[in-house]
Enzyme design. Sequence first.
Site, PDB file in Angstrom:
ATOM      1  N   GLU A 118       0.852  -1.280   0.055  1.00 34.75           N
ATOM      2  CA  GLU A 118       0.096   0.041   0.011  1.00 34.75           C
ATOM      3  C   GLU A 118       0.877   1.136  -0.021  1.00 34.75           C
ATOM      4  O   GLU A 118       2.159   1.120   0.282  1.00 34.75           O
ATOM      5  CB  GLU A 118      -1.044   0.006   1.138  1.00 34.75           C
ATOM      6  CG  GLU A 118      -2.128  -1.001   1.041  1.00 34.75           C
ATOM      7  CD  GLU A 118      -3.115  -0.982   1.832  1.00 34.75           C
ATOM      8  OE1 GLU A 118      -4.194  -1.025   1.854  1.00 34.75           O
ATOM      9  OE2 GLU A 118      -2.698  -1.081   3.427  1.00 34.75           O
ATOM     10  N   HIS A 233      -9.314   9.830   2.190  1.00 35.27           N
ATOM     11  CA  HIS A 233      -8.669   8.860   1.298  1.00 35.27           C
ATOM     12  C   HIS A 233      -9.170   9.395  -0.117  1.00 35.27           C
ATOM     13  O   HIS A 233     -10.106   9.749  -0.442  1.00 35.27           O
ATOM     14  CB  HIS A 233      -9.644   7.656   1.554  1.00 35.27           C
ATOM     15  CG  HIS A 233      -8.989   6.230   1.133  1.00 35.27           C
ATOM     16  ND1 HIS A 233      -9.002   6.110  -0.348  1.00 35.27           N
ATOM     17  CD2 HIS A 233      -8.318   5.140   1.901  1.00 35.27           C
ATOM     18  CE1 HIS A 233      -8.292   4.745  -0.460  1.00 35.27           C
ATOM     19  NE2 HIS A 233      -8.070   4.306   0.730  1.00 35.27           N
ATOM     20  N   ARG A 279      -1.195   9.405   0.897  1.00 30.50           N
ATOM     21  CA  ARG A 279      -2.872   9.704   0.647  1.00 30.50           C
ATOM     22  C   ARG A 279      -3.123  11.126   0.394  1.00 30.50           C
ATOM     23  O   ARG A 279      -3.900  11.284  -0.297  1.00 30.50           O
ATOM     24  CB  ARG A 279      -3.646   8.903   1.766  1.00 30.50           C
ATOM     25  CG  ARG A 279      -3.877   7.790   1.515  1.00 30.50           C
ATOM     26  CD  ARG A 279      -4.778   7.109   2.670  1.00 30.50           C
ATOM     27  NE  ARG A 279      -4.714   5.708   2.530  1.00 30.50           N
ATOM     28  CZ  ARG A 279      -5.145   4.783   3.221  1.00 30.50           C
ATOM     29  NH1 ARG A 279      -5.841   5.217   4.473  1.00 30.50           N
ATOM     30  NH2 ARG A 279      -5.036   3.611   3.167  1.00 30.50           N
ATOM     31  N   HIS A 344     -11.714   9.913   5.959  1.00 31.30           N
ATOM     32  CA  HIS A 344     -11.464   8.690   6.176  1.00 31.30           C
ATOM     33  C   HIS A 344     -10.844   8.085   7.413  1.00 31.30           C
ATOM     34  O   HIS A 344     -11.288   7.230   8.166  1.00 31.30           O
ATOM     35  CB  HIS A 344     -10.541   7.982   5.069  1.00 31.30           C
ATOM     36  CG  HIS A 344     -10.042   6.571   5.226  1.00 31.30           C
ATOM     37  ND1 HIS A 344     -11.157   5.561   4.939  1.00 31.30           N
ATOM     38  CD2 HIS A 344      -8.988   5.964   5.367  1.00 31.30           C
ATOM     39  CE1 HIS A 344     -10.783   4.362   5.098  1.00 31.30           C
ATOM     40  NE2 HIS A 344      -9.485   4.456   5.219  1.00 31.30           N
ATOM     41  N   ARG A 379      -1.542   8.967   8.988  1.00 32.00           N
ATOM     42  CA  ARG A 379      -1.416   7.583   9.382  1.00 32.00           C
ATOM     43  C   ARG A 379      -0.931   6.838   8.107  1.00 32.00           C
ATOM     44  O   ARG A 379      -1.544   7.091   7.023  1.00 32.00           O
ATOM     45  CB  ARG A 379      -2.648   7.146   9.558  1.00 32.00           C
ATOM     46  CG  ARG A 379      -2.799   5.430  10.012  1.00 32.00           C
ATOM     47  CD  ARG A 379      -4.272   5.096  10.318  1.00 32.00           C
ATOM     48  NE  ARG A 379      -4.830   5.477   9.186  1.00 32.00           N
ATOM     49  CZ  ARG A 379      -5.475   4.381   8.372  1.00 32.00           C
ATOM     50  NH1 ARG A 379      -5.362   3.170   8.869  1.00 32.00           N
ATOM     51  NH2 ARG A 379      -6.341   4.742   7.341  1.00 32.00           N
TER      52      ARG A 379
HETATM   53  P1  FAD Z   1     -14.925   1.133  15.161  1.00 33.49           P
HETATM   54  O1  FAD Z   1     -14.654   0.028  14.564  1.00 33.49           O
HETATM   55  O2  FAD Z   1     -15.421   2.279  14.226  1.00 33.49           O
HETATM   56  O3  FAD Z   1     -15.955   0.948  16.581  1.00 33.49           O
HETATM   57  C1  FAD Z   1     -16.322   1.916  17.381  1.00 33.49           C
HETATM   58  C2  FAD Z   1     -17.455   1.316  18.012  1.00 33.49           C
HETATM   59  O4  FAD Z   1     -17.794   2.294  19.140  1.00 33.49           O
HETATM   60  C3  FAD Z   1     -18.616   1.055  17.401  1.00 33.49           C
HETATM   61  O5  FAD Z   1     -19.248  -0.244  17.722  1.00 33.49           O
HETATM   62  C4  FAD Z   1     -19.561   2.035  17.636  1.00 33.49           C
HETATM   63  O6  FAD Z   1     -21.066   1.841  17.661  1.00 33.49           O
HETATM   64  C5  FAD Z   1     -19.430   2.402  19.275  1.00 33.49           C
HETATM   65  N1  FAD Z   1     -19.603   3.641  19.909  1.00 33.49           N
HETATM   66  C6  FAD Z   1     -19.510   4.700  19.091  1.00 33.49           C
HETATM   67  N2  FAD Z   1     -19.683   5.984  20.077  1.00 33.49           N
HETATM   68  C7  FAD Z   1     -20.592   5.116  20.918  1.00 33.49           C
HETATM   69  C8  FAD Z   1     -21.245   5.466  22.102  1.00 33.49           C
HETATM   70  N3  FAD Z   1     -21.327   6.958  22.453  1.00 33.49           N
HETATM   71  N4  FAD Z   1     -21.797   4.726  23.002  1.00 33.49           N
HETATM   72  C9  FAD Z   1     -21.678   3.394  22.635  1.00 33.49           C
HETATM   73  N5  FAD Z   1     -20.915   2.804  21.843  1.00 33.49           N
HETATM   74  C10 FAD Z   1     -20.487   3.920  20.695  1.00 33.49           C
HETATM   75  N6  FAD Z   1      -7.633   0.546   8.993  1.00 33.49           N
HETATM   76  C11 FAD Z   1      -6.748  -0.465   8.670  1.00 33.49           C
HETATM   77  O7  FAD Z   1      -5.670  -0.565   9.550  1.00 33.49           O
HETATM   78  N7  FAD Z   1      -6.835  -1.156   7.411  1.00 33.49           N
HETATM   79  C12 FAD Z   1      -7.831  -1.110   6.550  1.00 33.49           C
HETATM   80  O8  FAD Z   1      -7.819  -1.982   5.570  1.00 33.49           O
HETATM   81  C13 FAD Z   1      -8.702  -0.300   6.787  1.00 33.49           C
HETATM   82  N8  FAD Z   1      -9.997   0.097   6.063  1.00 33.49           N
HETATM   83  C14 FAD Z   1     -10.658   0.722   6.250  1.00 33.49           C
HETATM   84  C15 FAD Z   1     -11.852   1.024   5.476  1.00 33.49           C
HETATM   85  C16 FAD Z   1     -13.006   1.691   5.684  1.00 33.49           C
HETATM   86  C17 FAD Z   1     -14.096   1.800   4.916  1.00 33.49           C
HETATM   87  C18 FAD Z   1     -12.955   2.595   7.091  1.00 33.49           C
HETATM   88  C19 FAD Z   1     -14.033   3.600   7.249  1.00 33.49           C
HETATM   89  C20 FAD Z   1     -11.754   2.449   7.679  1.00 33.49           C
HETATM   90  C21 FAD Z   1     -10.656   1.581   7.356  1.00 33.49           C
HETATM   91  N9  FAD Z   1      -9.472   1.415   8.161  1.00 33.49           N
HETATM   92  C22 FAD Z   1      -8.664   0.618   7.895  1.00 33.49           C
HETATM   93  C23 FAD Z   1      -9.563   1.990   9.660  1.00 33.49           C
HETATM   94  C24 FAD Z   1     -10.010   1.408  10.618  1.00 33.49           C
HETATM   95  O9  FAD Z   1     -11.063   0.628  10.098  1.00 33.49           O
HETATM   96  C25 FAD Z   1     -10.352   1.877  11.920  1.00 33.49           C
HETATM   97  O10 FAD Z   1      -9.606   2.861  12.191  1.00 33.49           O
HETATM   98  C26 FAD Z   1     -10.362   0.993  13.235  1.00 33.49           C
HETATM   99  O11 FAD Z   1     -11.341   0.116  12.713  1.00 33.49           O
HETATM  100  C27 FAD Z   1     -10.923   1.906  14.268  1.00 33.49           C
HETATM  101  O12 FAD Z   1     -11.603   0.723  15.265  1.00 33.49           O
HETATM  102  P2  FAD Z   1     -12.277   1.215  16.541  1.00 33.49           P
HETATM  103  O13 FAD Z   1     -12.605  -0.044  17.220  1.00 33.49           O
HETATM  104  O14 FAD Z   1     -11.584   2.162  17.095  1.00 33.49           O
HETATM  105  O15 FAD Z   1     -13.528   1.968  16.066  1.00 33.49           O
HETATM  106  C1  SIN Z   2      -7.916   0.847   2.163  1.00 34.36           C
HETATM  107  O1  SIN Z   2      -7.993  -0.440   2.025  1.00 34.36           O
HETATM  108  O2  SIN Z   2      -7.520   1.661   1.313  1.00 34.36           O
HETATM  109  C2  SIN Z   2      -7.984   1.384   3.467  1.00 34.36           C
HETATM  110  C3  SIN Z   2      -6.691   1.079   4.309  1.00 34.36           C
HETATM  111  C4  SIN Z   2      -6.701   1.951   5.338  1.00 34.36           C
HETATM  112  O3  SIN Z   2      -7.414   2.841   5.812  1.00 34.36           O
HETATM  113  O4  SIN Z   2      -5.667   1.612   6.304  1.00 34.36           O
END
Ligand code: FAD
Ligand code: SIN
Length: 557
Positions: A118, A233, A279, A344, A379
């Site tokens: 990537e 993104h 990015r 993103h 990032r």
């Molecule tokens: P999340 O997975 O967003 O979880 C947050 C949780 O908190 C959810 O369950 C939500 O409902 C809950 N929540 C929020 N507010 C409240 C509240 N007030 N009360 C109760 N619950 C609440 N990163 C990579 O490393 N590789 C990738 O390939 C990649 N691809 C991505 C693709 C997309 C489309 C997106 C959007 C992001 C991507 N990222 C990727 C970034 C990565 O997915 C996120 O940074 C990471 O998953 C965040 O995880 P998290 O557990 O912190 O948050």
């Molecule tokens: C992607 O698959 O392009 C997202 C990867 C990332 O946000 O880390």
Amino acid sequence: MTSVTNLPTQFDVVVIGSGAAGLYAALSLPGHLRVGLVTKAKLRTGSSKWAQGGIAAAIAPMDSPELHLQDTLVAGAGLCDPLAVDFLVNNARTAIDHLVEMGVAFDRKDGALAMTLEAAHSRPRVLHSADTTGKAIVMTLIEQVVARPNIHLVAQAFALQLRRDEAGRCQGVSVLYENKIQWINAGAIILATGGGGQIFAQTTNPTVSTGDGVALAWRMGAQLRDLEFFQFHPTALTVPGAPRFLISEAVRGEGAHLLGLKGDRFAFDYHPDGELAPRDVVSRAIFNYLADNADDPANANVYLDLSVIPEEKIRRRFPNIIRMCAEWGVDIFSEPIPIAPAAHYWMGGIVTDTDCQTSIPGLYAIGETSSTGVHGANRLASNSLLECLVFAAQLAELQPKNPESLPKKTVLQIEKSNTAQEFEQLQIIREQLPKLLWQSAGICREQAVLDEAIAQVADWQTQIKELHITQLIQVNPEQIIQFSDPNTETHIRLYAETQNLVDVAHLILKSAAWRTESRGGHYRTDHRETLPEWQTHTLIEGETFRRSPLIVDGEKG
Ligand code: FAD
Ligand code: SIN
């Protein structure tokens, strides 16, 4: 795991959020602790399940944690904390081994874990499971959580506010659940609430990403850092009526070309690495290209052409992208995908150390809501899932204080909550705010536009403070408030998310106006240079903004 119907008044630990960070935290916590896993939607909702490209780990023979560290520091544009990055990259192997052991089916090549490239990675080091890596990880973690008797799931429960005791320790969270509001006490509260992409009109993030954790922590006085740094993104599907579905960077990693309006590979006009430049560079290249070439740049798009990738490889690597594009009328085998940039990933967040401890005793943060220091101003792709796991694993050592027990609760029944009349006013703010932020704090920013947006957001903050709902949700710890009107919960949810978005918008705008240079995910058209005197963090506590000491050559000065 048990599913809770009547909310307990206390747990040893409450984890808020059920993405990769929250699930892995709940699993990592010592098994004798009673853990409440509070999440505002379904268990599997969040960015984690949507992750596509994969998870970075320097575990291939031609790679090393040192190279991963260097790539991460370069991407972070001078604002990474090298010790935090060192911790991240050196714990990657353990995290991956654990995922494989739990059953995550990463793609393999000749029996070994397959790696893709990537942008800004010097080696192919991104492990993947087709183009649904996040789903593969989250579903495996959920299986494990379900099997754990000490974890109590409270789904569809919205964390509204945090509370400190007289000594300043965070000890409670108020929760909106089944049309009631009540406090839960815990020896430790862990925010794992994810990002804030919904602050912008164009985003790849799910609807739950409303910056709740940052807003809650800010209102309780926790230290926040670098909120101006948001990653845009470059390649989100751009078809009228469709959500900004992410077209993974891995597609460019496998060779896809970015094409302009006349089929020109314009990315090389902006950076020698073309479509695999960092990015922020590619997003700005698209933004500037459209500004110069499109009749209506705000609604225009460029294209991603996959015709150079063998069809068999596209089918094997990107089945979900094929399906989602087809759903929106794009056949990726016969036409290029219309794409444009979208918000993103939020690099800034709640300051933590490597033990996930925030500046408030008893309050912890992990995942996208935290600022551990590993991402700096930008990032490196696929480092965020890794961060969720590596930092959440630290909670295995957590020794929470005994939660203060609450007296027996009295139930206060509210027959007429009178929240409906404020619903419309909130809906207007909720609709207008992301458009304002996209225009003012999007890919390119400038002082006059930021100042105007700050004034508008201040007005919304005042409007929200004056709402009746603001008083209604102030619940005494000894009470449970029960609403008779079944619509009240929907109204309070809209209120809470809008208030969080408005507070977070205020902080992002102020931070973006404060930093008069360009760096990483923050680009100012009126201050285009990256300046040595700005190699500092933006630190926020309440309304106080200050710079950290200068960071020299990656060290804290
Ligand atoms: P999340 O997975 O967003 O979880 C947050 C949780 O908190 C959810 O369950 C939500 O409902 C809950 N929540 C929020 N507010 C409240 C509240 N007030 N009360 C109760 N619950 C609440 N990163 C990579 O490393 N590789 C990738 O390939 C990649 N691809 C991505 C693709 C997309 C489309 C997106 C959007 C992001 C991507 N990222 C990727 C970034 C990565 O997915 C996120 O940074 C990471 O998953 C965040 O995880 P998290 O557990 O912190 O948050
Ligand atoms: C992607 O698959 O392009 C997202 C990867 C990332 O946000 O880390």
